[in-house]
Design a protein around this motif. Structure first.
Motif, PDB file in Angstrom:
ATOM      1  N   SER A   5       0.818  -1.211   0.000  1.00 37.83           N
ATOM      2  CA  SER A   5       0.000   0.000   0.000  1.00 37.83           C
ATOM      3  C   SER A   5       0.851   1.260   0.000  1.00 37.83           C
ATOM      4  N   THR A   6       2.146   1.144   0.315  1.00 37.98           N
ATOM      5  CA  THR A   6       3.012   2.322   0.344  1.00 37.98           C
ATOM      6  C   THR A   6       3.800   2.491  -0.950  1.00 37.98           C
ATOM      7  N   LYS A   7       3.697   1.550  -1.869  1.00 38.37           N
ATOM      8  CA  LYS A   7       4.429   1.662  -3.132  1.00 38.37           C
ATOM      9  C   LYS A   7       3.736   2.673  -4.048  1.00 38.37           C
ATOM     10  N   ASN A   8       4.515   3.225  -4.968  1.00 39.59           N
ATOM     11  CA  ASN A   8       3.982   4.176  -5.932  1.00 39.59           C
ATOM     12  C   ASN A   8       3.530   3.425  -7.178  1.00 39.59           C
ATOM     13  N   TRP A   9       2.264   3.069  -7.208  1.00 35.89           N
ATOM     14  CA  TRP A   9       1.704   2.359  -8.346  1.00 35.89           C
ATOM     15  C   TRP A   9       1.430   3.337  -9.481  1.00 35.89           C
ATOM     16  N   ASP A  28       7.872   0.799 -10.081  1.00 41.24           N
ATOM     17  CA  ASP A  28       9.276   0.890 -10.504  1.00 41.24           C
ATOM     18  C   ASP A  28       9.468   0.833 -12.022  1.00 41.24           C
ATOM     19  N   ARG A  29       8.420   1.064 -12.792  1.00 38.31           N
ATOM     20  CA  ARG A  29       8.512   1.128 -14.257  1.00 38.31           C
ATOM     21  C   ARG A  29       9.347  -0.002 -14.865  1.00 38.31           C
ATOM     22  N   PRO A  30       8.901  -1.242 -14.742  1.00 34.40           N
ATOM     23  CA  PRO A  30       9.671  -2.345 -15.311  1.00 34.40           C
ATOM     24  C   PRO A  30       9.833  -2.172 -16.820  1.00 34.40           C
ATOM     25  N   ARG A  31      10.951  -2.644 -17.346  1.00 38.29           N
ATOM     26  CA  ARG A  31      11.222  -2.512 -18.785  1.00 38.29           C
ATOM     27  C   ARG A  31      10.361  -3.451 -19.611  1.00 38.29           C
ATOM     28  N   VAL A  32      10.013  -4.610 -19.036  1.00 38.17           N
ATOM     29  CA  VAL A  32       9.258  -5.618 -19.774  1.00 38.17           C
ATOM     30  C   VAL A  32       8.128  -6.144 -18.902  1.00 38.17           C
ATOM     31  N   ILE A  33       6.971  -6.370 -19.535  1.00 38.58           N
ATOM     32  CA  ILE A  33       5.849  -7.034 -18.881  1.00 38.58           C
ATOM     33  C   ILE A  33       5.588  -8.324 -19.645  1.00 38.58           C
ATOM     34  N   GLN A  34       5.413  -9.395 -18.906  1.00 36.41           N
ATOM     35  CA  GLN A  34       5.137 -10.701 -19.496  1.00 36.41           C
ATOM     36  C   GLN A  34       3.649 -10.997 -19.362  1.00 36.41           C
ATOM     37  N   VAL A  35       3.021 -11.410 -20.460  1.00 32.97           N
ATOM     38  CA  VAL A  35       1.612 -11.795 -20.470  1.00 32.97           C
ATOM     39  C   VAL A  35       1.551 -13.252 -20.894  1.00 32.97           C
TER      40      VAL A  35
END
Length: 76
Positions: A5-9, A28-35
């Motif tokens: 709840s304290t993370k910056n979503w 944390d703006r990941p470089r890649v998202i896996q679907v």
């Protein structure tokens, strides 16, 4: 462990591919998202999971919400 709840979503939208238009939240703006999408096995089930894998890469030119992740057609 940090409380989620304290993370910056931030909101992100997927562009192209099988998940086109889907929205998600990331930290944390990941470089890649896996679907992944499940695939039905052809034959007796032995406990193995079979899934189709798709990758979406962050468009670094987009710096405000919603972040954009474009489908990587060259992904495995």
């Amino acid at each position: 462990m940090e409380d989620s709840s304290t993370k910056n979503w931030e909101t992100a939208v997927l562009d192209g591919g099988p998940a086109d238009g889907k929205r998600t939240r990331v930290t944390d703006r990941p470089r890649v998202i896996q679907v992944t999408y499940p695939c039905l096995p052809d034959g007796p089930e032995d406990g193995a999971r079979i899934e189709a894998l798709y990758l979406y890469r962050r468009d670094c030119g987009v710096t405000t919400e919603p972040l954009r992740y474009g489908f990587d057609a060259a992904s495995p």
